[in-house]
Design an enzyme around this catalytic site. Structure first.
Site, mmCIF file in Angstrom:
data_model
loop_
_atom_site.group_PDB
_atom_site.id
_atom_site.type_symbol
_atom_site.label_atom_id
_atom_site.label_comp_id
_atom_site.label_asym_id
_atom_site.label_seq_id
_atom_site.Cartn_x
_atom_site.Cartn_y
_atom_site.Cartn_z
ATOM 1 N N ASN A 197 -6.496 6.026 8.997
ATOM 2 C CA ASN A 197 -6.265 6.146 7.555
ATOM 3 C C ASN A 197 -7.302 7.141 7.054
ATOM 4 O OD1 ASN A 197 -5.657 5.858 4.867
ATOM 5 N ND2 ASN A 197 -6.814 3.943 4.615
ATOM 6 N N GLY A 198 -6.858 8.241 6.455
ATOM 7 C CA GLY A 198 -7.803 9.236 5.928
ATOM 8 C C GLY A 198 -7.336 10.637 6.285
ATOM 9 N N GLU A 238 5.860 1.376 -23.732
ATOM 10 C CA GLU A 238 6.573 0.917 -22.527
ATOM 11 C C GLU A 238 5.951 -0.326 -21.908
ATOM 12 O OE1 GLU A 238 6.702 3.421 -19.045
ATOM 13 O OE2 GLU A 238 4.799 4.352 -19.527
ATOM 14 N N LYS A 292 2.785 5.156 -23.314
ATOM 15 C CA LYS A 292 2.087 4.065 -22.621
ATOM 16 C C LYS A 292 2.154 2.777 -23.440
ATOM 17 C CE LYS A 292 1.810 5.225 -19.156
ATOM 18 N NZ LYS A 292 2.539 6.422 -19.121
ATOM 19 N N ARG A 299 0.834 -1.221 0.000
ATOM 20 C CA ARG A 299 0.000 0.000 0.000
ATOM 21 C C ARG A 299 0.858 1.257 0.000
ATOM 22 N NH1 ARG A 299 -5.291 -1.111 1.822
ATOM 23 N NH2 ARG A 299 -5.563 1.018 2.541
ATOM 24 N N TRP A 315 1.148 6.547 4.938
ATOM 25 C CA TRP A 315 1.408 7.218 3.672
ATOM 26 C C TRP A 315 1.088 8.686 3.980
ATOM 27 C CZ3 TRP A 315 3.231 6.397 -1.213
ATOM 28 C CH2 TRP A 315 2.944 7.342 -2.189
HETATM 29 C C1 AGP Z 1 5.926 6.743 -17.246
HETATM 30 O O1 AGP Z 1 4.939 5.759 -17.503
HETATM 31 C C2 AGP Z 1 7.269 6.133 -16.949
HETATM 32 N N1 AGP Z 1 7.201 5.202 -15.893
HETATM 33 C C3 AGP Z 1 8.355 7.193 -16.782
HETATM 34 O O2 AGP Z 1 8.413 7.916 -17.987
HETATM 35 C C4 AGP Z 1 8.173 8.212 -15.623
HETATM 36 O O3 AGP Z 1 7.110 9.072 -15.911
HETATM 37 C C5 AGP Z 1 9.476 9.016 -15.507
HETATM 38 O O4 AGP Z 1 10.526 8.136 -15.167
HETATM 39 C C6 AGP Z 1 9.389 10.136 -14.455
HETATM 40 O O5 AGP Z 1 9.183 9.580 -13.193
HETATM 41 P P1 AGP Z 1 8.754 10.569 -11.989
HETATM 42 O O6 AGP Z 1 7.425 11.149 -12.344
HETATM 43 O O7 AGP Z 1 8.685 9.683 -10.775
HETATM 44 O O8 AGP Z 1 9.799 11.627 -11.869
#
Ligand code: AGP
Length: 608
Positions: free
Chosen positions: A100-101, A488, A485, A27, A74
């Site tokens: 939590n909240g 990757e 997206k 979490r 968190w």
């Molecule tokens: C996005 O899907 C990737 N995992 C990667 O481009 C990511 O956005 C980038 O490494 C930046 O990470 P950050 O937002 O934690 O700085």
């Protein structure tokens, strides 16, 4: 999104609580703690950082007792330090509480308690609640908790124990999940079922406004008044991995579907509709300092860089401030013109990306004010910038960033409102922008209700190893994000391009094997993108268009469409990106790719 667990039964609580917190590590957390009652009072142990820090602290001296509570934090209010870690105790030290909240009126309650002589050791809203319960305690923990909760506003899932009543554990929920485990002469309460499975599969799901009073052999559910509530005992048939993903097959899908909630959390408490502006207190910039900003540089990497490009359109259009968006990896090594009237905005989900951190350090070295739009509370970037705001999107576990992206754009919208209303933006324009922003969570929900359409489109369009994403204006960054997206997580080579730029080269790629995704909502450049679709169709390209509802012109032209609700031009990326996230997800699943941990990638790139 904290993790809560409570136990009352015949076993020693400490070991069981630590195992339960380990189960809830997924979490996300930045500190942890336990409280156990034994014959000599309350034993509280807590530590910032990894759970192993807490385990080391108690090793060799395990607090003894058979009723206890445990928490992984968190951080939302207050940095992830040991004093801010839960459990928190009341003034007397008899009562321990985990939460939590967010208690939205904790500030006013804290002030009233301070006036009545209370002293606090943390910055948290949770400690305020613990003190309120303690002040209202008159021999019944159940009644003290009910009375306190009647005074608070906000979301909570809590568990409370008291040295005066070692045979009782009280829990309550309103907005944050809480589940009760029914074992043999033992009872549990937790944020989700993951820590319960090894003990029992018999559970009760509490609903908002409900409390439960647990003893070793019994339980009673009630509401904050006095009503007794009958609740069914359910049997959990999920396995542990499925529970951690909230029932979704992958964290990425869970996080895509969390966007209505995460977006609402990002905006919560910032929008001032009457004045048509936004409150972003964490910026640590006065109105005069904001007015003196002559230029904004946004620096980030990957998806965060894409959200920065959308921020450029927003800030220049509504706040009339010149904006540049820079890859952090480039910015850190060139010789940028930066001075004390430059505002440098670092965007980062993790707050640990090495290039972004280095770029911000370089900007500070040259005298710029720096702010961070960051998701992970207490992360390095968040601690080093001059100010900023947290995204409050909750932990993002999937390596492909989804909910953080929409929350980053929302944070940029808040910044735009804040600066815009100091300059040229009228109150009516500000109110219109706010109304459109607050409508987005429900509109995303509407899109999420149609995932089957996207599953079919993913099958139909993405059969090869190439794809082209085209968009114009504020949706050009969405074309980049959609392409990222797809590439990757499905390893298809996808490229995002400005739609008009396609005829300066990429149009040579167009044939019946090249799927072309147009991001084409009804906006100021709609007629232009229609022409671009015609150009692609004339060369035999297959077109999938993300377009507005009832856009018969594009529906006639494209091979397939997926429609989104209407919103302001500048906010369309918050809606057009969601089908692209889902498309990439379904393609990756069909191709058997590791969606949550794609090959070669890390969630946070902490190296150059
Ligand atoms: C996005 O899907 C990737 N995992 C990667 O481009 C990511 O956005 C980038 O490494 C930046 O990470 P950050 O937002 O934690 O700085």
């Amino acid at each position: 999104m904290c993790g809560i667990v409570g136990y009352i039964g015949p076993k020693q609580a400490t070991t069981l609580l630590l195992e339960a917190l380990r189960r809830m590590e997924y979490r996300g957390y930045d500190s942890a703690g336990i409280a156990v009652i034994n014959g000599t009072g309350l034993k509280v142990r807590k530590a910032a950082g990894k759970l192993s820090n807490l385990e080391k602290q108690v090793a060799g001296d395990l607090p003894r007792g058979t009723v206890g509570i445990g928490h992984t934090r968190w951080a939302t209010h207050g940095a992830p330090t040991t004093p801010n870690a839960h459990p928190h105790t009341d003034q007397s030290g008899r009562i321990a509480l985990i939460h939590n909240g967010i208690i939205e009126n904790s500030g006013s309650i804290r002030k009233a308690l301070l006036k009545r002589g209370h002293t606090f050791t943390s910055e948290t809203d949770t400690e305020v609640l613990a003190h309120l319960v303690g002040e209202l305690y008159q021999g019944s923990l159940e009644e003290a908790v009910a009375a306190a909760l009647r005074e608070v506003d906000g979301a909570y899932g809590i568990a409370v124990i008291c040295t005066e009543e070692p045979d009782v554990l009280v829990a309550a929920r309103n907005g944050s999940p809480l589940i009760v485990g029914i074992g043999e002469s033992e009872r549990f309460v937790a944020s989700d079922a993951s820590p319960l499975l090894e003990h029992t599969r018999s559970v009760i799901y509490l609903d908002d406004g409900e409390m439960v009073i647990l003893t070793r052999d019994g339980y009673r559910v009630r509401d904050l008044e006095v009503k007794h509530i009958d609740k069914p005992v359910n049997q959990i048939d999920w396995d542990l991995a499925t529970i951690e993903r909230g029932g979704y097959e992958h964290f990425m899908l869970k996080e895509i579907c969390e966007q209505p909630e995460s977006l609402a959390n990002t905006l919560r408490g910032h929008l001032l509709e009457d004045e048509g502006t936004a409150r972003v207190a964490g910026l640590n910039l006065t109105d005069d300092e904001l007015m003196s900003v002559e230029r904004i540089i946004i620096t980030a990497c990957g998806t965060s860089w894409h959200s920065g490009l959308i921020g450029e359109y927003m800030l220049e259009e509504l706040a009339r401030v010149p904006v540049e968006v820079e890859y952090a990896s480039e910015f850190r090594y060139r010789n940028p013109v930066v001075n004390d009237r430059t505002l440098v905005v670092g965007i980062s989900q993790s707050g640990e990306t090495a290039d972004t951190l280095a770029a911000l350090r370089e900007a500070r070295r040259r005298g710029a004010r720096t702010i961070g739009l960051v998701n992970v509370v207490g992360s390095t970037i968040a601690r080093e910038v001059d100010g900023g705001t947290y995204l409050h999107a909750g932990p993002e576990v999937g390596v492909a960033s989804t909910k953080a992206f929409t929350s980053q754009v929302a944070a940029l919208a808040l910044l735009t409102l804040r600066i815009g209303r100091l300059r040229n933006l009228s109150i009516l324009q500000g109110r219109q922008f706010i109304q459109a922003l607050t409508s987005l969570p429900a509109q995303i929900e509407q899109i999420l209700s149609r995932t089957d359409e996207l599953k079919v489109l993913a099958e139909r369009f993405f059969t090869g190893n190439n794809a082209l994403y085209l968009g114009r204006g504020v949706n050009f960054p969405v074309a980049l994000e959609g392409a990222l997206k797809l590439k990757e997580i499905s390893y298809i080579h996808a490229e995002g391009y400005p739609a008009a730029e396609m005829k300066h080269g990429p149009i040579a790629l167009i044939d019946e094997n090249m799927p072309v995704v147009f991001i084409a909502p009804r906006d100021a450049v709609h007629s232009k993108i229609v022409s671009n679709i015609e150009e692609v169709k004339a060369r035999g390209g297959k077109v999938l268009a993300i377009c507005s509802e009832h856009d018969t012109e594009i529906e006639r032209l494209a091979d397939a469409t997926f429609t989104i609700p209407q919103t302001l031009d500048l906010l369309t990326p918050m809606l057009t990106v969601v089908p692209l996230q889902l498309l990439s997800y379904y393609v990756a699943v069909r191709r058997g790719c590791n969606v949550d941990q794609p090959r070669n990638l890390a969630k946070s790139v902490t190296v150059e």
